[in-house]
Design a protein around this motif. Structure first.
Motif, PDB file in Angstrom:
ATOM      1  N   SER A  49       0.805  -1.208   0.000  1.00 48.35           N
ATOM      2  CA  SER A  49       0.000   0.000   0.000  1.00 48.35           C
ATOM      3  C   SER A  49       0.847   1.271   0.000  1.00 48.35           C
ATOM      4  O   SER A  49       0.618   2.179  -0.800  1.00 48.35           O
ATOM      5  CB  SER A  49      -0.926  -0.048   1.221  1.00 48.35           C
ATOM      6  OG  SER A  49      -1.750   1.061   1.229  1.00 48.35           O
ATOM      7  N   VAL A  53       0.675   4.150  -2.962  1.00 48.57           N
ATOM      8  CA  VAL A  53       0.156   5.494  -2.661  1.00 48.57           C
ATOM      9  C   VAL A  53       1.224   6.551  -2.925  1.00 48.57           C
ATOM     10  O   VAL A  53       0.948   7.590  -3.531  1.00 48.57           O
ATOM     11  CB  VAL A  53      -0.347   5.572  -1.198  1.00 48.57           C
ATOM     12  CG1 VAL A  53      -0.691   7.003  -0.824  1.00 48.57           C
ATOM     13  CG2 VAL A  53      -1.544   4.654  -0.990  1.00 48.57           C
ATOM     14  N   THR A  57       0.853   9.457  -5.797  1.00 49.28           N
ATOM     15  CA  THR A  57       0.829  10.852  -5.375  1.00 49.28           C
ATOM     16  C   THR A  57       1.863  11.651  -6.155  1.00 49.28           C
ATOM     17  O   THR A  57       1.584  12.759  -6.639  1.00 49.28           O
ATOM     18  CB  THR A  57       1.095  10.932  -3.856  1.00 49.28           C
ATOM     19  OG1 THR A  57       0.126  10.116  -3.187  1.00 49.28           O
ATOM     20  CG2 THR A  57       0.995  12.366  -3.351  1.00 49.28           C
ATOM     21  N   ASP A  82      -8.230   0.868  -3.389  1.00 48.41           N
ATOM     22  CA  ASP A  82      -8.125   1.536  -2.087  1.00 48.41           C
ATOM     23  C   ASP A  82      -6.955   2.512  -2.042  1.00 48.41           C
ATOM     24  O   ASP A  82      -7.055   3.599  -1.454  1.00 48.41           O
ATOM     25  CB  ASP A  82      -8.007   0.492  -0.963  1.00 48.41           C
ATOM     26  CG  ASP A  82      -9.348  -0.201  -0.704  1.00 48.41           C
ATOM     27  OD1 ASP A  82      -9.722  -1.097  -1.481  1.00 48.41           O
ATOM     28  OD2 ASP A  82     -10.050   0.201   0.249  1.00 48.41           O
ATOM     29  N   CYS A  83      -5.853   2.142  -2.668  1.00 51.48           N
ATOM     30  CA  CYS A  83      -4.680   3.028  -2.698  1.00 51.48           C
ATOM     31  C   CYS A  83      -4.955   4.289  -3.514  1.00 51.48           C
ATOM     32  O   CYS A  83      -4.515   5.388  -3.156  1.00 51.48           O
ATOM     33  CB  CYS A  83      -3.476   2.294  -3.275  1.00 51.48           C
ATOM     34  SG  CYS A  83      -2.889   0.943  -2.236  1.00 51.48           S
ATOM     35  N   GLU A  86      -7.008   6.617  -1.460  1.00 48.11           N
ATOM     36  CA  GLU A  86      -6.174   7.290  -0.452  1.00 48.11           C
ATOM     37  C   GLU A  86      -5.343   8.405  -1.093  1.00 48.11           C
ATOM     38  O   GLU A  86      -5.287   9.522  -0.576  1.00 48.11           O
ATOM     39  CB  GLU A  86      -5.273   6.262   0.241  1.00 48.11           C
ATOM     40  CG  GLU A  86      -4.490   6.878   1.390  1.00 48.11           C
ATOM     41  CD  GLU A  86      -3.617   5.856   2.122  1.00 48.11           C
ATOM     42  OE1 GLU A  86      -3.899   4.641   2.046  1.00 48.11           O
ATOM     43  OE2 GLU A  86      -2.633   6.300   2.759  1.00 48.11           O
ATOM     44  N   ALA A  87      -4.735   8.105  -2.233  1.00 51.86           N
ATOM     45  CA  ALA A  87      -3.884   9.110  -2.890  1.00 51.86           C
ATOM     46  C   ALA A  87      -4.707  10.307  -3.367  1.00 51.86           C
ATOM     47  O   ALA A  87      -4.218  11.443  -3.378  1.00 51.86           O
ATOM     48  CB  ALA A  87      -3.137   8.479  -4.070  1.00 51.86           C
ATOM     49  N   GLY A  89      -7.459  11.294  -1.907  1.00 54.34           N
ATOM     50  CA  GLY A  89      -8.130  11.905  -0.761  1.00 54.34           C
ATOM     51  C   GLY A  89      -9.644  11.782  -0.793  1.00 54.34           C
ATOM     52  O   GLY A  89     -10.362  12.693  -0.368  1.00 54.34           O
ATOM     53  N   SER A  91     -13.204   8.915  -0.350  1.00 49.53           N
ATOM     54  CA  SER A  91     -13.599   7.655   0.280  1.00 49.53           C
ATOM     55  C   SER A  91     -13.858   6.604  -0.796  1.00 49.53           C
ATOM     56  O   SER A  91     -13.916   6.910  -1.990  1.00 49.53           O
ATOM     57  CB  SER A  91     -14.849   7.858   1.134  1.00 49.53           C
ATOM     58  OG  SER A  91     -15.901   8.312   0.320  1.00 49.53           O
ATOM     59  N   PRO A 124     -13.692   4.389  -5.919  1.00 49.13           N
ATOM     60  CA  PRO A 124     -13.507   5.647  -5.185  1.00 49.13           C
ATOM     61  C   PRO A 124     -14.614   6.656  -5.529  1.00 49.13           C
ATOM     62  O   PRO A 124     -15.097   6.697  -6.669  1.00 49.13           O
ATOM     63  CB  PRO A 124     -12.139   6.159  -5.659  1.00 49.13           C
ATOM     64  CG  PRO A 124     -11.429   4.944  -6.135  1.00 49.13           C
ATOM     65  CD  PRO A 124     -12.495   4.054  -6.719  1.00 49.13           C
TER      66      PRO A 124
END
Lengths: 240, 240
Positions: A49, A53, A57, A82-83, A86-87, A89, A91, A124
């Motif tokens: 992960s 990420v 980014t 999921d990564c 997260e990258a 920002g 949900s 996402p």
């Protein structure tokens, strides 16, 4: 206007371990080149992960377009979606439209939409789905990031879906000639030509085949007449 | 003790443009895996100084071993050696030992050691040369960075020279089985197995061939008996 720039992130344990040889990068590079999109960087990371990420980014802020491949299947090591959330920002959760696509596919093929397969409907927030005509489970685009499957057949179908939505530049044209001289004898004239044609790029790819040393010299640019002129001059130089 | 980690930096315009398909990464990945060195990341960048220096700086600080390929020939776009010197914070110039190797080679082959070829004797201060049995121009090692040619035949010879000098870990063993079920049916049992064998890694590589869906499940670890046990259990699970 300069061509748009792109990067690719391969989530590729099987490539890093030497088990398989890359095919997706080669395909994407060719498609982008035809459309005048400059593939400027590729990173291959494992399915961890933090690594995914961090790479995402860095790449999404630096390049106009980012394509990822791999890690969106049903198994425990498929963590790309999921990564990406997260990258970016945002949900992530199972989304109704993606679930419906999977439900229809598995009903038709007589397979169960179990918990593992339902993971492939995790999308996402704010993403647009990318169609998967091969095995249904969709990819998605969010911001400038396009998330695709790693199976080459699926990857290629997803690239074909997304390409028309991307703004390309002038297609990069290229011509090459084969010069049967050592690269060290090619280097001097090539440098002079590169100075005379600053709008073109010149690459020299050495080969040794059956005892013959030489190089393929490739001239690239978006203006076909200029590429022609440079290649003609090259051929004359090395015909002497 | 954990295995040493490694990264590869490919200076590869020809790969980014789609002209050629990678061979060196695949070779290095296989060699490292055999020796218990974990190839954790690969980056491919174009022959632009800033991109090369930045990637090198990031990778050399993060991984135990860094291998570069490409950009050490005689042409104007061969700038890897200078970029390595910059990233390592040392000076670079034509070095006598490297010049002697080139002089002997070109005298033997009846070619001129011109300015372009002499560029290949530019070696960062403090580096150790890597022998090139194919075309003489050496690579070099400095700190944890090993700089090799991009021509596959030369790259492979240089890898063979450097590998014995690297401290490996326990070789990574792997076994795989072919399961003719959808990956979504494999995912659940595979996750349970991964929890039962936390010392092993489990990868699932889906395929579609002639209408058959399935996956190659690969089990990797450094303890052969454990890998055997997990694969046996896998085979029993999917034989039901």
């Amino acid at each position: 206007m300069p061509n748009p720039t792109a990067a690719m992130l391969v989530i590729g344990n099987e490539i890093l371990s030497g088990r398989t040889r890359d095919a997706n990068m080669h395909h994407l590079a060719g498609e982008f080149t035809k459309r005048g999109i400059d593939l400027a960087e590729v990173r291959i990371v494992s399915d961890e992960s933090a690594a995914i990420v961090e790479a995402l980014t860095a790449l999404k802020d630096r390049y106009d377009i980012v394509v990822t491949s791999g890690g969106i299947g049903p198994t425990h090591d498929d963590i790309t979606a999921d990564c990406v959330a997260e990258a970016m920002g945002v949900s992530i959760d199972v989304r109704d439209d993606a679930r419906a696509i999977l439900a229809e596919h598995y009903e038709r093929t007589g397979k169960e939409l179990n918990d593992a397969r339902l993971r492939m409907a995790r999308i996402p927030d704010g993403a647009t789905l990318i169609e998967n005509p091969v095995s249904a489970a969709p990819g998605f685009s969010i911001g400038n990031v396009h998330v695709m499957a790693g199976v080459p057949q699926v990857f290629q179908a997803m690239v074909a879906s997304v390409l028309p939505t991307l703004t390309g530049g002038a297609p990069l044209l290229s011509q090459s000639i084969r010069v049967e001289r050592g690269e060290g004898d090619i280097a001097g004239p090539l440098r002079e030509l590169a100075e005379e044609f600053p709008d073109l790029s010149f690459g020299s790819y050495p080969f040794h085949e059956n005892g013959i040393y030489g190089a393929h010299v490739v001239v690239r640019g978006s203006d076909g007449a200029r590429v022609d002129a440079a290649v003609t001059q090259l051929a004359e130089t090395f015909a002497e």
